[in-house]
Write a protein that holds these residues in place. Structure first.
Motif, short mmCIF file in Angstrom:
data_model
loop_
_atom_site.label_atom_id
_atom_site.label_comp_id
_atom_site.label_asym_id
_atom_site.label_seq_id
_atom_site.Cartn_x
_atom_site.Cartn_y
_atom_site.Cartn_z
N MET A 1 -8.79 40.16 8.04
CA MET A 1 -10.01 39.42 8.25
C MET A 1 -11.01 39.86 7.19
O MET A 1 -11.12 41.04 6.88
N TYR A 2 -11.75 38.89 6.67
CA TYR A 2 -12.81 39.19 5.71
C TYR A 2 -14.15 39.24 6.43
O TYR A 2 -14.44 38.37 7.25
N LEU A 3 -14.94 40.24 6.13
CA LEU A 3 -16.26 40.41 6.71
C LEU A 3 -17.29 40.50 5.60
O LEU A 3 -17.19 41.36 4.71
N PHE A 4 -18.27 39.60 5.63
CA PHE A 4 -19.38 39.65 4.68
C PHE A 4 -20.44 40.58 5.25
O PHE A 4 -20.87 40.40 6.40
N VAL A 5 -20.83 41.59 4.47
CA VAL A 5 -21.85 42.55 4.91
C VAL A 5 -23.03 42.48 3.94
O VAL A 5 -22.84 42.33 2.74
N TYR A 6 -24.23 42.60 4.47
CA TYR A 6 -25.42 42.31 3.69
C TYR A 6 -26.56 43.29 3.91
O TYR A 6 -27.62 43.16 3.32
N GLY A 7 -26.38 44.27 4.75
CA GLY A 7 -27.49 45.14 5.11
C GLY A 7 -27.12 46.60 5.07
O GLY A 7 -26.72 47.13 4.04
N VAL A 8 -27.23 47.26 6.20
CA VAL A 8 -26.99 48.69 6.31
C VAL A 8 -25.57 49.03 5.87
O VAL A 8 -25.36 49.99 5.12
N ILE A 9 -24.60 48.27 6.31
CA ILE A 9 -23.21 48.55 5.92
C ILE A 9 -23.04 48.39 4.42
O ILE A 9 -22.46 49.22 3.75
N SER A 10 -23.60 47.34 3.88
CA SER A 10 -23.48 47.08 2.44
C SER A 10 -24.10 48.20 1.62
O SER A 10 -23.51 48.67 0.64
N SER A 11 -25.26 48.67 2.02
CA SER A 11 -25.96 49.68 1.21
C SER A 11 -25.42 51.09 1.42
O SER A 11 -25.62 51.95 0.58
N HIS A 12 -24.70 51.36 2.51
CA HIS A 12 -24.16 52.70 2.78
C HIS A 12 -22.64 52.74 2.75
O HIS A 12 -22.04 53.69 3.24
N LEU A 13 -22.03 51.74 2.15
CA LEU A 13 -20.58 51.60 2.19
C LEU A 13 -19.85 52.81 1.64
O LEU A 13 -18.90 53.30 2.23
N HIS A 14 -20.31 53.34 0.52
CA HIS A 14 -19.57 54.42 -0.14
C HIS A 14 -19.91 55.81 0.41
O HIS A 14 -19.16 56.75 0.18
N SER A 15 -21.01 55.94 1.15
CA SER A 15 -21.41 57.26 1.63
C SER A 15 -21.09 57.51 3.09
O SER A 15 -21.22 58.63 3.57
N ASN A 16 -20.67 56.50 3.83
CA ASN A 16 -20.40 56.65 5.25
C ASN A 16 -18.89 56.65 5.49
O ASN A 16 -18.21 55.68 5.15
N PRO A 17 -18.33 57.71 6.07
CA PRO A 17 -16.87 57.79 6.28
C PRO A 17 -16.31 56.62 7.10
O PRO A 17 -15.21 56.17 6.85
N PHE A 18 -17.07 56.13 8.05
CA PHE A 18 -16.61 55.00 8.87
C PHE A 18 -16.41 53.77 7.99
O PHE A 18 -15.40 53.08 8.09
N TYR A 19 -17.36 53.49 7.12
CA TYR A 19 -17.28 52.31 6.28
C TYR A 19 -16.28 52.48 5.14
O TYR A 19 -15.70 51.50 4.67
N ARG A 20 -16.09 53.70 4.66
CA ARG A 20 -15.17 53.93 3.54
C ARG A 20 -13.74 53.55 3.89
O ARG A 20 -12.92 53.31 3.01
N SER A 21 -13.41 53.47 5.17
CA SER A 21 -12.05 53.12 5.55
C SER A 21 -11.79 51.62 5.39
O SER A 21 -10.64 51.19 5.44
N PHE A 22 -12.82 50.83 5.17
CA PHE A 22 -12.65 49.40 4.98
C PHE A 22 -12.25 49.13 3.53
O PHE A 22 -12.61 49.87 2.62
N THR A 23 -11.53 48.05 3.30
CA THR A 23 -11.13 47.67 1.95
C THR A 23 -12.20 46.80 1.33
O THR A 23 -12.52 45.72 1.86
N LEU A 24 -12.77 47.25 0.23
CA LEU A 24 -13.77 46.47 -0.49
C LEU A 24 -13.05 45.42 -1.32
O LEU A 24 -12.27 45.75 -2.21
N ILE A 25 -13.30 44.14 -1.03
CA ILE A 25 -12.67 43.03 -1.75
C ILE A 25 -13.56 42.57 -2.90
O ILE A 25 -13.09 42.33 -4.00
N GLU A 26 -14.86 42.44 -2.64
CA GLU A 26 -15.82 42.01 -3.65
C GLU A 26 -17.08 42.86 -3.52
O GLU A 26 -17.69 42.90 -2.46
N ASP A 27 -17.45 43.52 -4.61
CA ASP A 27 -18.66 44.34 -4.62
C ASP A 27 -19.92 43.48 -4.68
O ASP A 27 -20.98 43.89 -4.23
#
Length: 119
Positions: A1-27
């Motif tokens: 499933m693709y999820l578009f993120v635009y806020g807190v998740i988007s801005s903290h993607l690389h620094s939060n261990p929870f979010y780092r487990s997601f696959t970044l498709i488009e930066d």
């Protein structure tokens, strides 16, 4: 499933261990909508005709279920703001995607973020 993120998740993607487990498709990706400042440290994406920038992630079913649980906690803590999962077309320089995004039904008389970016 693709999820578009635009806020807190988007801005903290690389620094939060929870979010780092997601696959970044488009930066860099964008959708049609309106971005609002809730005044509570996170934005609100609502239907509209402006461009909103964010990132596109790919999640498996378990990751998406975990994300839903996290969003339910936000909903409890941040009334009257309620997230809803909505289908949306996300676009990048390379491709178009059928995705979902956590959205609000309207801007609730909030301040529009004219730039379309939460960064």
């Amino acid at each position: 499933m693709y999820l578009f993120v635009y806020g807190v998740i988007s801005s903290h993607l690389h620094s939060n261990p929870f979010y780092r487990s997601f696959t970044l498709i488009e930066d860099v990706a964008w959708v049609t909508g309106c971005l609002y400042d809730t005044g509570m440290g996170f934005p609100a994406l609502a239907p509209g005709d402006a461009i909103v920038f964010g990132k596109l992630l790919q999640l498996d079913d378990d990751q998406f279920a975990s994300m839903i649980q996290m969003v339910k906690h936000y909903d409890l803590l941040n009334s009257p703001f309620q997230f809803h999962v909505r289908p949306i077309k996300a676009v990048s320089a390379r491709n178009q995607y059928h995705a979902v995004a956590f959205m609000y039904d309207d801007g609730l008389e909030l301040t529009k973020v004219e730039s379309g970016s939460w960064q």
